[in-house]
Design an enzyme around this catalytic site. Structure first.
Site, PDB file in Angstrom:
ATOM      1  N   ASP A  39       0.855  -1.183   0.000  1.00  0.00           N
ATOM      2  CA  ASP A  39       0.000   0.000   0.000  1.00  0.00           C
ATOM      3  C   ASP A  39       0.896   1.241   0.000  1.00  0.00           C
ATOM      4  OD1 ASP A  39       0.996   0.199   2.529  1.00  0.00           O
ATOM      5  OD2 ASP A  39      -0.922  -0.016   3.551  1.00  0.00           O
ATOM      6  N   ASP A  95      -8.325  -6.840   0.618  1.00  0.00           N
ATOM      7  CA  ASP A  95      -7.389  -7.149   1.700  1.00  0.00           C
ATOM      8  C   ASP A  95      -8.051  -6.740   2.992  1.00  0.00           C
ATOM      9  OD1 ASP A  95      -6.775  -4.110   1.372  1.00  0.00           O
ATOM     10  OD2 ASP A  95      -5.778  -4.698   3.221  1.00  0.00           O
ATOM     11  N   CYS A 110     -14.913 -27.638   7.841  1.00  0.00           N
ATOM     12  CA  CYS A 110     -13.624 -27.262   7.267  1.00  0.00           C
ATOM     13  C   CYS A 110     -12.704 -28.482   7.203  1.00  0.00           C
ATOM     14  CB  CYS A 110     -12.989 -26.171   8.118  1.00  0.00           C
ATOM     15  SG  CYS A 110     -11.382 -25.614   7.504  1.00  0.00           S
ATOM     16  N   CYS A 161      -9.301 -28.070   6.709  1.00  0.00           N
ATOM     17  CA  CYS A 161      -7.923 -27.566   6.787  1.00  0.00           C
ATOM     18  C   CYS A 161      -7.106 -28.419   7.753  1.00  0.00           C
ATOM     19  CB  CYS A 161      -7.894 -26.083   7.176  1.00  0.00           C
ATOM     20  SG  CYS A 161      -7.985 -25.736   8.944  1.00  0.00           S
ATOM     21  N   CYS A 193      -8.214 -28.053  11.402  1.00  0.00           N
ATOM     22  CA  CYS A 193      -9.488 -28.694  11.745  1.00  0.00           C
ATOM     23  C   CYS A 193      -9.397 -30.211  11.669  1.00  0.00           C
ATOM     24  CB  CYS A 193     -10.601 -28.169  10.835  1.00  0.00           C
ATOM     25  SG  CYS A 193     -11.058 -26.458  11.242  1.00  0.00           S
ATOM     26  N   HIS A 197      -6.377 -21.383  10.206  1.00  0.00           N
ATOM     27  CA  HIS A 197      -7.752 -21.752   9.857  1.00  0.00           C
ATOM     28  C   HIS A 197      -8.511 -20.580   9.237  1.00  0.00           C
ATOM     29  CE1 HIS A 197     -11.874 -23.046   9.988  1.00  0.00           C
ATOM     30  NE2 HIS A 197     -12.137 -21.928  10.620  1.00  0.00           N
TER      31      HIS A 197
END
Lengths: 395, 395
Positions: free
Chosen positions: A100, A281, A319, A321, A324, A350
Site C-alpha cells: 500500500d 485485503d 472445514c 484444513c 481442523c 484456519h
C-alpha cells in the site's frame, strides 16, 4: 520471478449475468504469480503475515499478499530491504506482493502530522521520530520494497467527514496520483531490483456520489494498470459502502482490476464482488484469530467461550484444513487460555483457509452464474449461528 | 498406538569402547513410538511445545516429547484431558509422551507449600488455588494424561543443600517411589485410556556420593522399567554434575534406560552421554529461541544483536533445516524487533532441529566408536565462536 511472463496483465475470464451481471472472474498476471480473481490478500504488515510462514500461505493457496509501506519504511527501512534483494527475498516469500502507499497509516496511526502541498510530515508510532511522505518518496520506498503491485499515495478522509473536507482531500489525492504516475514513469515502472511493477491509482470521495464519480473519472484519465477504491471500511454502514462501490465501479474501465481496500467480513466481500470488485485485503481473519475468534461456516465463534471447554470437535466442522483435521475447539481454547503461541497460529491458519475457500467458492459461483444463490446459502447458514452464539455467550 | 507392539522395551544396540565404554545407543519401544537413544525430548509444558505444531515436531524427527503434570493438572486439568481421550489425542500428537511427576515444579514454582508424610500441599502459581499432590494422586493424574512413560513423585532438593536436608528429601523420595510403584501396579500399569504405561523411578541425593549411591540402590531394588537422575541442573557446576551421574549410573541396571532430567546445553549432553545417559529433556532450545537465541555449529548467537542487521545469510550456515534454507538472520532479527510471532516460531524450529541433529550425530559417533572425537570436534567449533560473540556483542 518468471522472466518469460508478461509483467502485468488482467483478463476477465467469466461474467455473471442477470441482476449481478457486473460480478466477474479474472486472471491477474504478475511478475511473481498468476492470481485468480476475485482474490483476498492476507496482510503481512511487517514483512510477515502474523504467526504464519510463507510455506503455510502457499499451502493454503495464497499467491498474492500485502505489505505495509508505512510500517516497513519505519522498520526495518526500505534501504535494508533493498539491500536484501527486495521484500520478496527479505521475507522468503515466493509469491506476488502488493504494497500500500502508507496513506491510510499516516492518517490513522500517527499522532502529530502536517499536511502540506508537497506531502505529509508525521511522527513514527514506534519512536516518535519525524518522517515525510511525498508522492515521490512513497514511490521510491515502494520501488525499494519491490512489490509486484504498488499504490499511489492518497489521503484517506475520516468518516464521517464534511463534504468540503472530503473534496479537499480528494483534490490533493488526485494531484498526488498524477505525481506518483510521473515518478513511476520516470523510474521506468520498475522496482529497484529490476523487475516491473504495476502502479494502481486510488479513488476517494467518502460517501458523496459527486466526489466518488469525479474521482473515478480523474483516476481513469491517468490510465493506471489497476484501480483501488479507498476511503471505505472506515465506519460507514454497508448500504452506503455499496453505493460508493457502485458509483465508482461504473466509471472505472472494465478491463482493469478493481481493488477494494481494507474490506472485510465475508458478507462485505460478497456485497462488493456482486458490484464488480476483484481484489480485497483485510486484517480481520488474522487479527481476529489472535483474539481467539475463528470463522466457521455457521458464523464466527470465540474460542475462549466456556461452551467450548469440552468441545472435542474441530474448530469448524465443515472445514478440511490442516488445523481442523487435527485439533479440537477444546484444545484451541486451552492454548488461548494458557497464552500458548500455538493458539494464534492455529486460529490464523484456519481463518485464512476459511477466507481462501470463501473466495474459491465465490469464483466457482460466478463461473456457474449462481453468485446470488451462493451468497444467500452462505449467509443464511453463517448468520443464523452468529445469533445463536450471541444468545449463549458466557465466557 | 500400535496394539501389536510390545508395550515397553529397551535394547542396547551399540556400546562405545575405551575410556568412554559406558556410552551406548539403544532402542526404546513405547506404545506410541519406537525411539533411538540417546534421545532429546522437547518440552511441551502445557500440552504444546511452545510455538510449534505436532506436524513440525514429527517433520524434524522427534517421536517422544514431554508434558508437565503440574501444569496440566492446574490447566486444563487431567479430568478434561481424560475425557478428550488422553494427552496424545487432546494435543493432536501422534508420537510418544513422557510426563514428569510435578515434583520439580511443586518445589520450584509454587509459593506456600507444606510437605507432610503423605505428600505436598501447594498453591497454584496461576491463581493461588490450593492443591495436594501425593504419590497416589500424582500417579492418578498421570494415568489420566496417559503418557507412554510416567515418573514417580519425588522431592528435588535445592542446590546448594545441607547433607541433612538432602538425606531427608532422599528418604521421602524413596518412600514415595515405593508408594508410586504400588499405585502403578494396582492400576494394572495402564493409562485411563487403556494403553500400558512405563513408570520410571527418580534417583536423588544432591551432590553427595553416599546419597547418590544409596538412591540408585534403593530405586534399583524397586525394579522400575527405567530410571531418572533427578536433582541435577539446579545450579551445581558441570564436574560435580558429572560425578553425580557417574556414581548413579554405576549402580543402575545396565539393561534399563537412564534419563537425566532437565539437561541441558550441548556440552552438558555430550558429558552425560559419555557417562551412560540415554534420555534428556530441557527447555533450553525452546525457551532460548523465544529470547532470540539460536544455536549454531559455531556457538549460540542472539539474533537481536546489531551485527546481524544486514546479515542475509542463514541462521546457522551449517544447518539445512526449513528455516535456514529460507530465512536470513537479518529477517529473523527484524521479526524479533517487530514482536512478530514468526520470530519465536522460526527460532524454535531451528533450535529443535539443531538439538535433533546433535543427538543423531552423537548416536552415529557411538555406533562408529568415535564419540570422544565427535565431542572434541563439536565443542572446538562450538566454543570458539561463543567467545567471538561475547567479544563483539553490541546489542
Amino acid at each position: 520471478m518468471a522472466p518469460d511472463r508478461p509483467p502485468f496483465a488482467f483478463t476477465v475470464t467469466a461474467r455473471a449475468s442477470g441482476p449481478h451481471g457486473i460480478a466477474r472472474c479474472g486472471r491477474l498476471t504478475l511478475p511473481h504469480a498468476v492470481v485468480e480473481t476475485p482474490v483476498f490478500m492476507p496482510v503481512g504488515t511487517q514483512a510477515a503475515v502474523k504467526a504464519l510462514t510463507p510455506e503455510e500461505l502457499t499451502e493454503i493457496g495464497y499467491a498474492l499478499i500485502l505489505g505495509n509501506t508505512y510500517h516497513l519504511h519505519l522498520r526495518p527501512g526500505e534501504a535494508l530491504i533493498a539491500r536484501a534483494g527486495g521484500l520478496h527475498r527479505f521475507s522468503g516469500w515466493d509469491g506476488a506482493l502488493l504494497t500500500d502507499s502508507g496513506g491510510y497509516q499516516v492518517f490513522s496511526l500517527t499522532g502529530l502530522r502536517r499536511i502540506g502541498a508537497d506531502g505529509v510530515q508525521f511522527q513514527s508510532h514506534i519512536d516518535g521520530s519525524r518522517h515525510v511522505f511525498t508522492p515521490e518518496s512513497v514511490m521510491q520506498v515502494q520501488r525499494d520494497l519491490g512489490a509486484d503491485i504498488v499504490m499511489a499515495f492518497d489521503e484517506c478522509a475520516p468518516y464521517p467527514c464534511a463534504p468540503e473536507y472530503a473534496r479537499e482531500a480528494l483534490e490533493r489525492t488526485h494531484r498526488w496520483a498524477a505525481r506518483c504516475r510521473e515518478a513511476y514513469d520516470q523510474a521506468g515502472r520498475r522496482a529497484t531490483g529490476g523487475w516491473p511493477q504495476a502502479l494502481f491509482g486510488i479513488t476517494q470521495g467518502s460517501i458523496f456520489r459527486d466526489l466518488r464519480e469525479e474521482s473515478a473519472r480523474a483516476l481513469a484519465a491517468l490510465d493506471f494498470p489497476g484501480y483501488a477504491i479507498g476511503g471505505l471500511a472506515v465506519g460507514e454502514d454497508a448500504p452506503l459502502r455499496c453505493d460508493a462501490i457502485v458509483w465508482t465501479v461504473a466509471l472505472l474501465p472494465f478491463e482493469k482490476p478493481r481493488y477494494l481496500m481494507g474490506v472485510g467480513t465475508p458478507a462485505d466481500i460478497l456485497d462488493a464482488v456482486a458490484r464488480g470488485v476483484d481484489m480485497f485485503d483485510c486484517v480481520l481473519p488474522t487479527r481476529n484469530a489472535r483474539n481467539a475468534q475463528v470463522f466457521t461456516a455457521r458464523g464466527p465463534i470465540n474460542l475462549r467461550n466456556l461452551r467450548f471447554a469440552e468441545d472435542f470437535g474441530p474448530l469448524d466442522p465443515e472445514c478440511d484444513c490442516r488445523v481442523c483435521r487435527r485439533h479440537s475447539r477444546a484444545y484451541a481454547r486451552h492454548l488461548f487460555r494458557a497464552n500458548e503461541i500455538l493458539g494464534p497460529r492455529l486460529a490464523t491458519y484456519h481463518n485464512l483457509y476459511f477466507y481462501h475457500r470463501l473466495m474459491a467458492g465465490i469464483r466457482d459461483a460466478i463461473r456457474a452464474d449462481r453468485l446470488e444463490a451462493f451468497r444467500e446459502a452462505f449467509l443464511q447458514q453463517y448468520r443464523r449461528s452468529e445469533e445463536e452464539e450471541q444468545n449463549s455467550d458466557e465466557a
